[in-house]
Scaffold this motif. Structure first.
Motif, PDB file in Angstrom:
ATOM      1  N   LYS A   1       0.815  -1.220   0.000  1.00  0.00           N
ATOM      2  CA  LYS A   1       0.000   0.000   0.000  1.00  0.00           C
ATOM      3  C   LYS A   1       0.846   1.267   0.000  1.00  0.00           C
ATOM      4  CE  LYS A   1      -3.693  -2.417   0.032  1.00  0.00           C
ATOM      5  NZ  LYS A   1      -4.361  -2.620  -1.241  1.00  0.00           N
ATOM      6  N   GLY A   2       2.129   1.158   0.367  1.00  0.00           N
ATOM      7  CA  GLY A   2       2.987   2.331   0.403  1.00  0.00           C
ATOM      8  C   GLY A   2       4.395   1.958   0.812  1.00  0.00           C
ATOM      9  N   ALA A   3       5.305   2.940   0.667  1.00  0.00           N
ATOM     10  CA  ALA A   3       6.709   2.694   1.038  1.00  0.00           C
ATOM     11  C   ALA A   3       7.323   3.947   1.642  1.00  0.00           C
ATOM     12  CB  ALA A   3       7.514   2.257  -0.180  1.00  0.00           C
ATOM     13  N   LEU A   4       7.992   3.756   2.769  1.00  0.00           N
ATOM     14  CA  LEU A   4       8.810   4.785   3.384  1.00  0.00           C
ATOM     15  C   LEU A   4      10.253   4.433   3.033  1.00  0.00           C
ATOM     16  CD1 LEU A   4       8.919   7.279   5.226  1.00  0.00           C
ATOM     17  CD2 LEU A   4       9.123   5.702   7.166  1.00  0.00           C
ATOM     18  N   LEU A   5      10.886   5.283   2.227  1.00  0.00           N
ATOM     19  CA  LEU A   5      12.213   5.013   1.667  1.00  0.00           C
ATOM     20  C   LEU A   5      13.207   5.981   2.307  1.00  0.00           C
ATOM     21  CD1 LEU A   5      10.959   4.727  -2.011  1.00  0.00           C
ATOM     22  CD2 LEU A   5      11.352   2.845  -0.389  1.00  0.00           C
ATOM     23  N   VAL A   6      13.989   5.479   3.251  1.00  0.00           N
ATOM     24  CA  VAL A   6      14.832   6.327   4.088  1.00  0.00           C
ATOM     25  C   VAL A   6      16.292   6.200   3.704  1.00  0.00           C
ATOM     26  CG1 VAL A   6      15.501   6.845   6.460  1.00  0.00           C
ATOM     27  CG2 VAL A   6      13.160   6.085   5.969  1.00  0.00           C
ATOM     28  N   ALA A   7      16.932   7.344   3.470  1.00  0.00           N
ATOM     29  CA  ALA A   7      18.373   7.423   3.202  1.00  0.00           C
ATOM     30  C   ALA A   7      18.815   6.462   2.101  1.00  0.00           C
ATOM     31  CB  ALA A   7      19.174   7.173   4.479  1.00  0.00           C
ATOM     32  N   PRO A   8      18.265   6.610   0.892  1.00  0.00           N
ATOM     33  CA  PRO A   8      18.683   5.697  -0.181  1.00  0.00           C
ATOM     34  C   PRO A   8      20.194   5.771  -0.399  1.00  0.00           C
ATOM     35  CG  PRO A   8      17.474   7.583  -1.073  1.00  0.00           C
ATOM     36  CD  PRO A   8      17.385   7.681   0.408  1.00  0.00           C
ATOM     37  N   ALA A   9      20.809   4.619  -0.558  1.00  0.00           N
ATOM     38  CA  ALA A   9      22.244   4.580  -0.873  1.00  0.00           C
ATOM     39  C   ALA A   9      22.390   4.723  -2.388  1.00  0.00           C
ATOM     40  CB  ALA A   9      22.853   3.268  -0.405  1.00  0.00           C
ATOM     41  N   ASP A  10      23.284   5.591  -2.813  1.00  0.00           N
ATOM     42  CA  ASP A  10      23.487   5.821  -4.251  1.00  0.00           C
ATOM     43  C   ASP A  10      24.350   4.699  -4.822  1.00  0.00           C
ATOM     44  OD1 ASP A  10      23.797   6.736  -6.805  1.00  0.00           O
ATOM     45  OD2 ASP A  10      24.379   8.774  -6.227  1.00  0.00           O
ATOM     46  N   VAL A  11      23.711   3.599  -5.175  1.00  0.00           N
ATOM     47  CA  VAL A  11      24.419   2.403  -5.645  1.00  0.00           C
ATOM     48  C   VAL A  11      25.162   2.633  -6.949  1.00  0.00           C
ATOM     49  CG1 VAL A  11      22.900   0.802  -4.423  1.00  0.00           C
ATOM     50  CG2 VAL A  11      22.337   1.479  -6.765  1.00  0.00           C
ATOM     51  N   ASP A  12      24.849   3.716  -7.643  1.00  0.00           N
ATOM     52  CA  ASP A  12      25.518   4.035  -8.904  1.00  0.00           C
ATOM     53  C   ASP A  12      26.831   4.785  -8.693  1.00  0.00           C
ATOM     54  OD1 ASP A  12      23.306   2.982 -10.290  1.00  0.00           O
ATOM     55  OD2 ASP A  12      22.293   4.913 -10.304  1.00  0.00           O
ATOM     56  N   SER A  13      27.087   5.253  -7.479  1.00  0.00           N
ATOM     57  CA  SER A  13      28.204   6.155  -7.222  1.00  0.00           C
ATOM     58  C   SER A  13      29.334   5.513  -6.412  1.00  0.00           C
ATOM     59  CB  SER A  13      27.713   7.391  -6.468  1.00  0.00           C
ATOM     60  OG  SER A  13      28.785   8.180  -6.040  1.00  0.00           O
ATOM     61  N   PRO A  14      30.473   5.209  -7.052  1.00  0.00           N
ATOM     62  CA  PRO A  14      31.618   4.696  -6.294  1.00  0.00           C
ATOM     63  C   PRO A  14      32.144   5.702  -5.265  1.00  0.00           C
ATOM     64  CG  PRO A  14      31.919   4.324  -8.650  1.00  0.00           C
ATOM     65  CD  PRO A  14      30.717   5.209  -8.492  1.00  0.00           C
ATOM     66  N   THR A  15      31.832   6.969  -5.451  1.00  0.00           N
ATOM     67  CA  THR A  15      32.240   7.997  -4.497  1.00  0.00           C
ATOM     68  C   THR A  15      31.452   7.884  -3.197  1.00  0.00           C
ATOM     69  OG1 THR A  15      32.734   9.500  -6.317  1.00  0.00           O
ATOM     70  CG2 THR A  15      32.444  10.499  -4.157  1.00  0.00           C
ATOM     71  N   HIS A  16      30.191   7.472  -3.284  1.00  0.00           N
ATOM     72  CA  HIS A  16      29.318   7.453  -2.116  1.00  0.00           C
ATOM     73  C   HIS A  16      29.110   6.077  -1.492  1.00  0.00           C
ATOM     74  CE1 HIS A  16      28.105  11.377  -3.859  1.00  0.00           C
ATOM     75  NE2 HIS A  16      28.060  11.702  -2.583  1.00  0.00           N
ATOM     76  N   THR A  17      29.261   5.021  -2.262  1.00  0.00           N
ATOM     77  CA  THR A  17      28.950   3.688  -1.732  1.00  0.00           C
ATOM     78  C   THR A  17      30.067   2.702  -2.035  1.00  0.00           C
ATOM     79  OG1 THR A  17      27.694   3.212  -3.762  1.00  0.00           O
ATOM     80  CG2 THR A  17      26.435   3.973  -1.846  1.00  0.00           C
ATOM     81  N   PRO A  18      30.187   1.661  -1.202  1.00  0.00           N
ATOM     82  CA  PRO A  18      31.252   0.672  -1.405  1.00  0.00           C
ATOM     83  C   PRO A  18      31.001  -0.229  -2.615  1.00  0.00           C
ATOM     84  CG  PRO A  18      29.840   0.007   0.419  1.00  0.00           C
ATOM     85  CD  PRO A  18      29.378   1.374  -0.014  1.00  0.00           C
ATOM     86  N   GLU A  19      32.047  -0.824  -3.091  1.00  0.00           N
ATOM     87  CA  GLU A  19      31.986  -1.725  -4.243  1.00  0.00           C
ATOM     88  C   GLU A  19      31.004  -2.879  -4.003  1.00  0.00           C
ATOM     89  OE1 GLU A  19      32.563  -2.928  -8.005  1.00  0.00           O
ATOM     90  OE2 GLU A  19      33.383  -1.091  -7.142  1.00  0.00           O
ATOM     91  N   SER A  20      30.846  -3.295  -2.758  1.00  0.00           N
ATOM     92  CA  SER A  20      29.992  -4.445  -2.441  1.00  0.00           C
ATOM     93  C   SER A  20      28.521  -4.233  -2.818  1.00  0.00           C
ATOM     94  CB  SER A  20      30.090  -4.787  -0.951  1.00  0.00           C
ATOM     95  OG  SER A  20      29.609  -3.716  -0.161  1.00  0.00           O
TER      96      SER A  20
END
Length: 184
Positions: A89-108
């Motif tokens: 019925k809905g979604a609360l999406l908190v602090a999405p990790a930028d999976v496209d960005s090697p600058t912001h997220t780990p390789e894993s």
């Protein structure tokens, strides 16, 4: 809650949500909450995580609100591109990790890229912080626009995780109530 028997499906991100994470506090507070468990919290595999999320959704008979944090936000978007379930019925999406960005997220987490950009088929709210190391505020707002989600900037709260020391995160509960009020 607005809906009788609505389940909050708590979906942690990379590393799971430890005992000091607001998601863990919500599991204590809301009798109607269930946590999605993954076999390997530190070496995420999209296919395995998707399967586990879908199994958790299928076990619930009745209305569901997804409560995703960090990497789990992209998991929810991948789920929407792969599955369907009218109980969501809905979604609360908190602090999405930028999976496209090697600058912001780990390789894993690169296996969760690219971030799906399709409109969500249910009401949603994206909550972001101005000083989140895993995504820029502008990028979080961009995702919210693509998903046609409401966007809420909660100021300087880091990654909105255990390090943010939010405990029961009353502000988040108020945002959850806003989401519930959007549900037709």
């Amino acid at each position: 809650m607005k809906y009788k028997d609505t389940q909050l499906l708590i979906i942690p991100g990379l590393g799971g949500s430890g005992v000091d994470h607001w998601q863990s506090f919500w599991l204590q507070k809301f009798d109607s909450s269930i946590r999605v468990n993954q076999e390997n919290w530190n070496k995420p595999q999209l296919k395995d995580w998707l399967t586990n999320l879908n199994k958790a959704i299928l076990r619930i008979d009745g209305p569901i609100i997804l409560v995703a944090h960090s990497l789990a936000v992209s998991l929810v978007l991948h789920w929407v591109n792969t599955y369907t379930n009218s109980n969501i019925k809905g979604a609360l999406l908190v602090a999405p990790a930028d999976v496209d960005s090697p600058t912001h997220t780990p390789e894993s987490v690169r296996g969760f890229a690219p971030m799906p950009l399709a409109k969500l088929p249910f009401p949603s709210i994206v909550v972001a912080s101005e000083n989140d190391e895993y995504i820029s505020l502008e990028r979080a707002e961009y995702f919210a626009k693509k998903w046609q989600s409401e966007f809420i900037n909660i100021g300087l709260k880091g990654h909105i995780n255990s390090d943010s020391t939010l405990a029961f995160w009353e502000e988040g509960q108020a945002i959850l109530a806003q989401l519930i009020n959007k549900i037709p």
